[in-house]
Design a protein around this motif. Structure first.
Motif, short mmCIF file in Angstrom:
data_model
loop_
_atom_site.label_atom_id
_atom_site.label_comp_id
_atom_site.label_asym_id
_atom_site.label_seq_id
_atom_site.Cartn_x
_atom_site.Cartn_y
_atom_site.Cartn_z
N LEU A 1 0.86 -1.17 0.00
CA LEU A 1 0.00 0.00 0.00
C LEU A 1 0.90 1.23 0.00
N ASN A 2 0.61 2.19 -0.88
CA ASN A 2 1.31 3.47 -0.86
C ASN A 2 0.55 4.43 0.05
N VAL A 3 1.22 4.97 1.04
CA VAL A 3 0.63 5.99 1.89
C VAL A 3 1.24 7.32 1.45
N VAL A 4 0.38 8.25 1.06
CA VAL A 4 0.83 9.50 0.44
C VAL A 4 0.40 10.71 1.27
N ASP A 5 1.31 11.67 1.40
CA ASP A 5 0.98 12.94 2.02
C ASP A 5 1.71 14.04 1.25
N VAL A 6 0.97 15.08 0.87
CA VAL A 6 1.59 16.18 0.13
C VAL A 6 1.60 17.45 0.96
N SER B 1 -4.45 8.11 2.07
CA SER B 1 -4.02 9.41 2.56
C SER B 1 -4.91 9.77 3.74
N TRP B 2 -4.53 10.80 4.48
CA TRP B 2 -5.29 11.22 5.65
C TRP B 2 -6.27 12.29 5.20
N ASN C 1 -9.44 6.52 2.49
CA ASN C 1 -9.32 7.70 3.34
C ASN C 1 -9.05 7.18 4.75
N ALA C 2 -7.78 7.21 5.16
CA ALA C 2 -7.38 6.65 6.46
C ALA C 2 -8.05 7.39 7.62
N ASP D 1 4.93 12.99 7.61
CA ASP D 1 3.50 12.75 7.77
C ASP D 1 3.08 11.43 7.13
N ALA D 2 3.63 11.11 5.95
CA ALA D 2 3.31 9.83 5.31
C ALA D 2 3.77 8.67 6.20
N TRP D 3 4.93 8.81 6.82
CA TRP D 3 5.47 7.78 7.73
C TRP D 3 4.53 7.59 8.93
N ASN D 4 4.06 8.71 9.49
CA ASN D 4 3.15 8.65 10.64
C ASN D 4 1.77 8.11 10.27
#
Length: 189
Positions: free
Chosen positions: A10-15, A103-104, A131-132, A169-172
């Motif tokens: 799973l790719n978790v993405v934060d921009v 993503s969050w 949507n996490a 943020d992506a790591w968290n």
């Protein structure tokens, strides 16, 4: 990777995007300047990769407010890839079109959709997105959707790195995904 037990990645993405304390200055728009991406192996419950892609803004600059919030400077952003190159990199090196992603909240998805439309760049992600923040809210029986830092506190997890830094943020968020998966709350594909 053992073919008998394939990893569910799973790719978790934060921009992070250019921002100002109020409205954007005339003639400018908010643009992505950093893409944080953490790859989660759901089958082994681990964060297995951590990436940071800097993106050079074309129609805005990194404001002092933005630097204070994210730690990113105009000089750093100028050394980044163009938005189109960043999207191609996501697809080529991170299987963003084929792999499910999370993503969050909806901000990241909307920012990509807007910017891809404005620049005529092919959208780099597939349709399998979670949507996490919504999942966390439901699993924890909350009435209001918490911010990422509040969710970490509620889950008893540390905030690692700098809040409002895409890579951190992506790591968290990935830690929160694993927390949810550990409670059998993460949706299966």
């Amino acid at each position: 990777m053992n073919s008998a037990s394939p990893q569910r990645l799973l790719n978790v993405v934060d921009v992070e995007a250019t921002c100002w304390p109020g409205s954007p200055p005339p003639g400018t728009v908010s643009e992505i300047i950093e893409i944080g991406l953490t790859v989660v192996a759901l089958s082994t419950a681990e964060r297995v990769e951590r990436h940071r892609i800097l993106v050079r803004p074309a129609r805005s600059e990194v404001s002092g407010f933005c630097t204070e919030l994210t730690g990113l400077t105009q000089e750093e952003a100028e050394g980044g890839l163009s938005f189109g190159e960043a999207c191609r990199l996501l697809a080529a090196e991170h299987a963003s079109g084929a792999r499910a992603w999370a993503s969050w909240g909806d901000y990241d998805r909307h920012q990509f959709t807007r910017q891809c439309g404005a620049t005529r760049t092919p959208y780099p992600f597939g349709r399998r997105r979670t949507n996490a923040k919504a999942v966390f809210t439901e699993v924890h029986g909350l009435r209001k959707r918490p911010g990422m830092a509040q969710a970490l506190r509620l889950a008893g997890l540390p905030l690692e790195g700098r809040h409002h830094r895409g890579e951190d943020d992506a790591w968290n968020i990935a830690a929160l995904v694993l927390h949810l998966a550990g409670r059998d709350g993460w949706p299966t594909e």
